[in-house]
Design a protein around this motif. Structure first.
Motif, PDB file in Angstrom:
ATOM      1  N   HIS A  91       0.825  -1.206   0.000  1.00 10.79           N
ATOM      2  CA  HIS A  91       0.000   0.000   0.000  1.00 10.79           C
ATOM      3  C   HIS A  91       0.859   1.256   0.000  1.00 10.79           C
ATOM      4  N   GLU A  92       0.374   2.262  -0.698  1.00 10.76           N
ATOM      5  CA  GLU A  92       0.970   3.593  -0.647  1.00 10.76           C
ATOM      6  C   GLU A  92       0.022   4.464   0.159  1.00 10.76           C
ATOM      7  N   LEU A  93       0.483   4.946   1.282  1.00 18.31           N
ATOM      8  CA  LEU A  93      -0.351   5.742   2.183  1.00 18.31           C
ATOM      9  C   LEU A  93      -0.538   7.134   1.595  1.00 18.31           C
ATOM     10  N   ILE A  94      -1.788   7.492   1.343  1.00 18.21           N
ATOM     11  CA  ILE A  94      -2.107   8.814   0.812  1.00 18.21           C
ATOM     12  C   ILE A  94      -2.415   9.774   1.958  1.00 18.21           C
ATOM     13  N   CYS A  95      -3.237   9.314   2.904  1.00 18.95           N
ATOM     14  CA  CYS A  95      -3.537  10.135   4.073  1.00 18.95           C
ATOM     15  C   CYS A  95      -4.183   9.271   5.153  1.00 18.95           C
ATOM     16  N   HIS A  96      -4.339   9.871   6.312  1.00 16.21           N
ATOM     17  CA  HIS A  96      -5.021   9.204   7.426  1.00 16.21           C
ATOM     18  C   HIS A  96      -6.439   9.744   7.517  1.00 16.21           C
ATOM     19  N   MET A  97      -7.318   8.930   8.052  1.00 19.39           N
ATOM     20  CA  MET A  97      -8.677   9.376   8.320  1.00 19.39           C
ATOM     21  C   MET A  97      -9.111   8.791   9.659  1.00 19.39           C
ATOM     22  N   PRO A  98     -10.006   9.472  10.363  1.00 17.23           N
ATOM     23  CA  PRO A  98     -10.434   8.959  11.662  1.00 17.23           C
ATOM     24  C   PRO A  98     -11.129   7.606  11.522  1.00 17.23           C
ATOM     25  N   ALA A  99     -10.809   6.709  12.425  1.00 12.63           N
ATOM     26  CA  ALA A  99     -11.471   5.403  12.424  1.00 12.63           C
ATOM     27  C   ALA A  99     -12.939   5.616  12.777  1.00 12.63           C
ATOM     28  N   GLY A 100     -13.801   4.898  12.113  1.00 11.87           N
ATOM     29  CA  GLY A 100     -15.235   5.025  12.365  1.00 11.87           C
ATOM     30  C   GLY A 100     -15.798   3.710  12.866  1.00 11.87           C
ATOM     31  N   VAL A 101     -17.084   3.613  12.827  1.00 10.20           N
ATOM     32  CA  VAL A 101     -17.770   2.401  13.263  1.00 10.20           C
ATOM     33  C   VAL A 101     -17.378   1.255  12.342  1.00 10.20           C
ATOM     34  N   GLY A 102     -16.862   0.185  12.920  1.00 16.86           N
ATOM     35  CA  GLY A 102     -16.481  -0.992  12.147  1.00 16.86           C
ATOM     36  C   GLY A 102     -15.156  -0.874  11.418  1.00 16.86           C
ATOM     37  N   VAL A 103     -14.449   0.248  11.582  1.00 11.32           N
ATOM     38  CA  VAL A 103     -13.151   0.441  10.935  1.00 11.32           C
ATOM     39  C   VAL A 103     -12.091   0.545  12.023  1.00 11.32           C
ATOM     40  N   GLN A 104     -11.202  -0.420  12.063  1.00 11.01           N
ATOM     41  CA  GLN A 104     -10.175  -0.474  13.092  1.00 11.01           C
ATOM     42  C   GLN A 104      -8.993   0.435  12.740  1.00 11.01           C
ATOM     43  N   PRO A 105      -8.395   1.099  13.720  1.00  7.97           N
ATOM     44  CA  PRO A 105      -7.185   1.886  13.466  1.00  7.97           C
ATOM     45  C   PRO A 105      -6.089   0.990  12.870  1.00  7.97           C
ATOM     46  N   GLY A 106      -5.349   1.542  11.929  1.00  9.40           N
ATOM     47  CA  GLY A 106      -4.258   0.805  11.293  1.00  9.40           C
ATOM     48  C   GLY A 106      -4.698  -0.032  10.106  1.00  9.40           C
ATOM     49  N   THR A 107      -5.991   0.055   9.755  1.00 11.23           N
ATOM     50  CA  THR A 107      -6.483  -0.708   8.610  1.00 11.23           C
ATOM     51  C   THR A 107      -6.819   0.230   7.451  1.00 11.23           C
ATOM     52  N   VAL A 108      -6.878  -0.334   6.274  1.00  9.61           N
ATOM     53  CA  VAL A 108      -7.216   0.426   5.073  1.00  9.61           C
ATOM     54  C   VAL A 108      -8.714   0.744   5.116  1.00  9.61           C
ATOM     55  N   ALA A 109      -9.017   2.048   5.074  1.00  8.81           N
ATOM     56  CA  ALA A 109     -10.414   2.483   5.139  1.00  8.81           C
ATOM     57  C   ALA A 109     -10.959   2.836   3.755  1.00  8.81           C
TER      58      ALA A 109
END
Length: 138
Positions: A91-109
């Protein structure tokens, strides 16, 4: 010396023609693209536009199916990393976004551009947004 020359020639031919099967498959894709382009000939009347769009949609569906078939045949696979743990090798990280419902930190959102692997080796990184824990401000 003749054996060496023959071996060298075989290696050269393998380099040049090794992708021949892939190229033949791409020619079929090009044929479909030409059919799509023909749908928009200059002689198309305004009353035929609905029929033209229907035909274009059918040809695009055929094109997508053909491309998927060609990719699978030659070991090329699209990566679908949503929900996967971020991996800088894929993966090429473009940016971070806040983790939401059902989305774990450190995972591709979110995937901005698909990545691809050829026989298991990443040849184009997926451009992704990765979830991070939101930081509360006091």
């Amino acid at each position: 010396m003749a054996a060496w020359s023959l071996w060298t020639r075989c290696v050269e031919d393998a380099k040049i023609f090794g992708i021949q099967s892939f190229c033949k498959d791409l020619v079929e894709v090009a044929d479909i693209l030409e059919k799509i382009a023909e749908c928009f000939s200059e002689g198309t009347k305004p009353e035929d536009h609905k029929l033209t769009l229907k035909k274009v949609f059918q040809e695009l569906s055929l094109l997508e199916a053909k491309l998927k078939s060609v990719f699978a045949k030659h070991g090329l696979e699209k990566m679908t990393p949503i929900g996967d743990k971020y991996d800088p090798h894929e993966h090429e990280l473009i940016c971070h976004m806040p983790a939401g419902v059902g989305v774990q930190p450190g995972t591709v959102a979110l995937v901005r551009q698909d990545g691809y692997k050829l026989h298991g080796r990443t040849i184009r990184h997926a451009q992704v947004e990765v979830a991070v824990e939101s930081q509360r401000r006091l």
